[in-house]
Design a protein around this motif. Structure first.
Motif, PDB file in Angstrom:
ATOM      1  N   CYS A 233       0.833  -1.193   0.000  1.00  0.00           N
ATOM      2  CA  CYS A 233       0.000   0.000   0.000  1.00  0.00           C
ATOM      3  C   CYS A 233       0.875   1.252   0.000  1.00  0.00           C
ATOM      4  O   CYS A 233       2.082   1.187   0.223  1.00  0.00           O
ATOM      5  CB  CYS A 233      -0.907   0.007   1.234  1.00  0.00           C
ATOM      6  SG  CYS A 233       0.007   0.046   2.790  1.00  0.00           S
ATOM      7  N   GLU A 234       0.245   2.400  -0.236  1.00  0.00           N
ATOM      8  CA  GLU A 234       0.948   3.674  -0.189  1.00  0.00           C
ATOM      9  C   GLU A 234       0.822   4.252   1.215  1.00  0.00           C
ATOM     10  O   GLU A 234      -0.281   4.284   1.773  1.00  0.00           O
ATOM     11  CB  GLU A 234       0.401   4.647  -1.222  1.00  0.00           C
ATOM     12  CG  GLU A 234       1.272   5.881  -1.416  1.00  0.00           C
ATOM     13  CD  GLU A 234       0.894   6.695  -2.651  1.00  0.00           C
ATOM     14  OE1 GLU A 234       1.663   7.596  -3.017  1.00  0.00           O
ATOM     15  OE2 GLU A 234      -0.178   6.419  -3.233  1.00  0.00           O
ATOM     16  N   GLY A 249       0.989  19.628   8.891  1.00  0.00           N
ATOM     17  CA  GLY A 249       1.500  19.384   7.549  1.00  0.00           C
ATOM     18  C   GLY A 249       1.270  17.940   7.149  1.00  0.00           C
ATOM     19  O   GLY A 249       1.117  17.061   8.003  1.00  0.00           O
ATOM     20  N   VAL A 250       1.231  17.673   5.842  1.00  0.00           N
ATOM     21  CA  VAL A 250       0.987  16.321   5.355  1.00  0.00           C
ATOM     22  C   VAL A 250       1.784  16.100   4.079  1.00  0.00           C
ATOM     23  O   VAL A 250       2.053  17.034   3.319  1.00  0.00           O
ATOM     24  CB  VAL A 250      -0.526  16.102   5.112  1.00  0.00           C
ATOM     25  CG1 VAL A 250      -1.033  16.984   3.976  1.00  0.00           C
ATOM     26  CG2 VAL A 250      -0.843  14.634   4.858  1.00  0.00           C
ATOM     27  N   HIS A 255       6.314  11.986  -1.297  1.00  0.00           N
ATOM     28  CA  HIS A 255       6.786  11.366  -0.053  1.00  0.00           C
ATOM     29  C   HIS A 255       8.171  11.869   0.360  1.00  0.00           C
ATOM     30  O   HIS A 255       9.021  11.101   0.796  1.00  0.00           O
ATOM     31  CB  HIS A 255       6.801   9.836  -0.187  1.00  0.00           C
ATOM     32  CG  HIS A 255       5.458   9.248  -0.464  1.00  0.00           C
ATOM     33  ND1 HIS A 255       4.429   9.231   0.458  1.00  0.00           N
ATOM     34  CD2 HIS A 255       4.950   8.687  -1.600  1.00  0.00           C
ATOM     35  CE1 HIS A 255       3.357   8.676  -0.075  1.00  0.00           C
ATOM     36  NE2 HIS A 255       3.644   8.335  -1.330  1.00  0.00           N
ATOM     37  N   ARG A 256       8.355  13.174   0.246  1.00  0.00           N
ATOM     38  CA  ARG A 256       9.656  13.752   0.637  1.00  0.00           C
ATOM     39  C   ARG A 256       9.588  14.508   1.956  1.00  0.00           C
ATOM     40  O   ARG A 256      10.608  14.953   2.471  1.00  0.00           O
ATOM     41  CB  ARG A 256      10.163  14.714  -0.449  1.00  0.00           C
ATOM     42  CG  ARG A 256      10.575  14.053  -1.730  1.00  0.00           C
ATOM     43  CD  ARG A 256      11.086  15.081  -2.724  1.00  0.00           C
ATOM     44  NE  ARG A 256      12.340  15.701  -2.304  1.00  0.00           N
ATOM     45  CZ  ARG A 256      12.457  16.966  -1.885  1.00  0.00           C
ATOM     46  NH1 ARG A 256      11.377  17.744  -1.778  1.00  0.00           N
ATOM     47  NH2 ARG A 256      13.632  17.464  -1.571  1.00  0.00           N
ATOM     48  N   CYS A 314       9.905  20.682  -4.045  1.00  0.00           N
ATOM     49  CA  CYS A 314       9.289  19.358  -4.093  1.00  0.00           C
ATOM     50  C   CYS A 314       9.017  18.979  -5.549  1.00  0.00           C
ATOM     51  O   CYS A 314       8.605  19.824  -6.351  1.00  0.00           O
ATOM     52  CB  CYS A 314       7.996  19.370  -3.296  1.00  0.00           C
ATOM     53  SG  CYS A 314       7.130  17.777  -3.295  1.00  0.00           S
ATOM     54  N   PRO A 315       9.199  17.715  -5.922  1.00  0.00           N
ATOM     55  CA  PRO A 315       8.902  17.283  -7.288  1.00  0.00           C
ATOM     56  C   PRO A 315       7.446  17.491  -7.702  1.00  0.00           C
ATOM     57  O   PRO A 315       7.146  17.527  -8.897  1.00  0.00           O
ATOM     58  CB  PRO A 315       9.242  15.783  -7.263  1.00  0.00           C
ATOM     59  CG  PRO A 315      10.248  15.639  -6.162  1.00  0.00           C
ATOM     60  CD  PRO A 315       9.844  16.647  -5.133  1.00  0.00           C
TER      61      PRO A 315
END
Length: 442
Positions: A233-234, A249-250, A255-256, A314-315
């Motif tokens: 899962c993610e 924050g989230v 996922h960095r 962030c990407p």
């Protein structure tokens, strides 16, 4: 990769129209929020009218001017929480009482108006849209019985995106929770890291959710990797605390690290000892100021958490800042004999890769002329051959433990037990207990 939905939400909250949100837009709106917060706190809060002295909103010309203002600490909240209020108590909808981690001391109380709670629901709505979609059934392993509790607010946020939030409360019956996950066809799971890991490692890979949000405690990388492996899962992580209004924050799909709630909160990273601001990329203490809080504004509140802002973009392409995952607590560096220090985060990363470990408790005491580190391991099969040796080998990968053992300054003892959750029915933060000093835990 999709840009975090927090960006459009923050743009709407900041009233930016007609062009894409820029970093300058964010900082310009934060500056206005800071001035208004200082103005209201100075005029309406008994604490800040005294604490700020001659400083006022007129002294804030840029975000850097915030560094001229004094910090607010947890001790300040404990001393007289009612002196922080900027509204009458009749306008308060929710009071959260937070106990201290030591053996004495007054608890902290944090007050929220209905407007404050609405802001949190709105943030949760956007944050959960990253991992949940319309029609999803989301199991919430957080307290949600009382109106305005974190689980209750999350359930309402999910309702607004067309998902069903099911408040289960913290896990105290693993088989029962796994059966409910299967029965309810749970697609998303929200909970504390160690509790979710315990579910996964006793699930035999069944009842797998599509995505998970880990919150309420430090998130070890070892737990994230284990969950990805077991359930395919993610895994997303969230950073927040009650004083922030629960949400801070989230993560996005990159996922960095965390994209921050910058419409409502202004974050800083400062040197833990000097209090001076640290540049992006440098680890320090996380400090925040509320920008829209109605009932109980906080100015430069020291969280005690160790973090840093990442210097590169962030990407996902957002203009929002990205905070690296929290490293732990400043007061979590527990000294051991011989000059070394040890943290619960180091123990987490060493032990949680053990594929049969569900959770553990750790404490340090003194015995003779050396320190005693006691680890109680909750294992799926406590009688499994070699478990003790594997745990000791894992612990000796921690430099502080290895060097202290070699010097003869530390003795490690292990206790193995059948499956159990040390913090049964609780989302309390996991700690390294220092029995040499009952006031101190990590």
């Amino acid at each position: 990769m999709k840009i975090t939905p927090l960006q459009d939400w923050i743009a709407a909250r900041m009233g930016t129209h007609g062009h894409r949100l820029s970093r300058a837009d964010v900082e310009r709106r934060q500056l206005l929020g800071l001035r208004e917060t200082v103005r209201r706190a100075s005029a309406e809060s008994r604490f800040y009218s005294a604490h700020l002295g001659q400083l006022s909103e007129a002294d804030i010309h840029s975000l850097d001017d915030l560094h001229r203002f004094p910090f607010t600490t947890a001790r300040d909240l404990r001393r007289n929480p009612y002196s922080f209020l900027c509204v009458s108590q009749g306008n308060i909808s929710r009071v959260v009482t937070l106990g201290t981690s030591g053996t004495s001391g007054e608890p902290k109380r944090v007050f929220f108006t209905s407007e404050d709670l609405e802001s949190t629901i709105d943030f949760f709505r956007q944050g959960m849209s990253i991992l949940a979609k319309r029609g999803d059934r989301v199991l919430i392993l957080l307290p949600g019985e009382r109106p305005g509790s974190v689980g209750d607010l999350l359930r309402e946020a999910l309702r607004r995106i067309g998902a069903q939030g099911i408040v289960h409360d913290p896990v105290n019956d693993v088989p029962g929770t796994l059966k409910r996950m299967a029965r309810e066809h749970i697609g998303v799971l929200v909970g504390a890291p160690a509790q979710v890991l315990s579910l996964a490692r006793q699930s035999d890979g069944k009842s797998a959710p599509r995505s998970i949000l880990l919150s309420t405690d430090h998130v070890p990388a070892a737990i994230v990797e284990a969950l990805r492996h077991i359930w395919n899962c993610e895994v997303f992580t969230h950073y927040g605390m009650t004083e922030m209004g629960y949400g801070g924050g989230v993560e996005c799909g990159a996922h960095r690290g965390y994209h921050m709630r910058e419409a409502d909160l202004c974050f800083e990273i400062v040197h833990p000892e000097t209090g001076r601001p640290e540049p992006d990329g440098v680890m320090g203490e996380v400090v925040f100021t509320t920008l829209t809080r109605v009932g109980m504004p906080l100015i430069r509140y020291r969280t005690g958490d160790l973090g840093r802002f990442l210097p590169d973009a962030c990407p996902c392409g957002t203009v929002l800042k990205t905070m690296d995952r929290i490293e732990g607590r400043i007061d979590g560096r527990v000294p051991i004999a011989g000059g070394s220090v040890l943290t619960i985060a180091e123990l987490d990363e060493a032990l949680f890769p053990m594929d049969d470990l569900l959770d553990f408790e750790a404490s340090i005491s003194r015995g003779g002329n050396r320190d005693l580190l006691r680890i109680e391991l909750s294992l799926r099969d406590a009688g499994k051959r070699g478990a003790r040796d594997r745990a000791l080998d894992a612990l000796r990968t921690v430099p502080a433990i290895r060097s202290a053992e070699l010097r003869g300054d530390l003795l490690v003892t292990l206790a193995l037990r059948a499956p159990a959750l040390p913090a049964t029915g609780s989302t309390a933060k996991r700690t390294l207990v220092d029995n040499r000093n009952p006031e101190r835990v990590s």
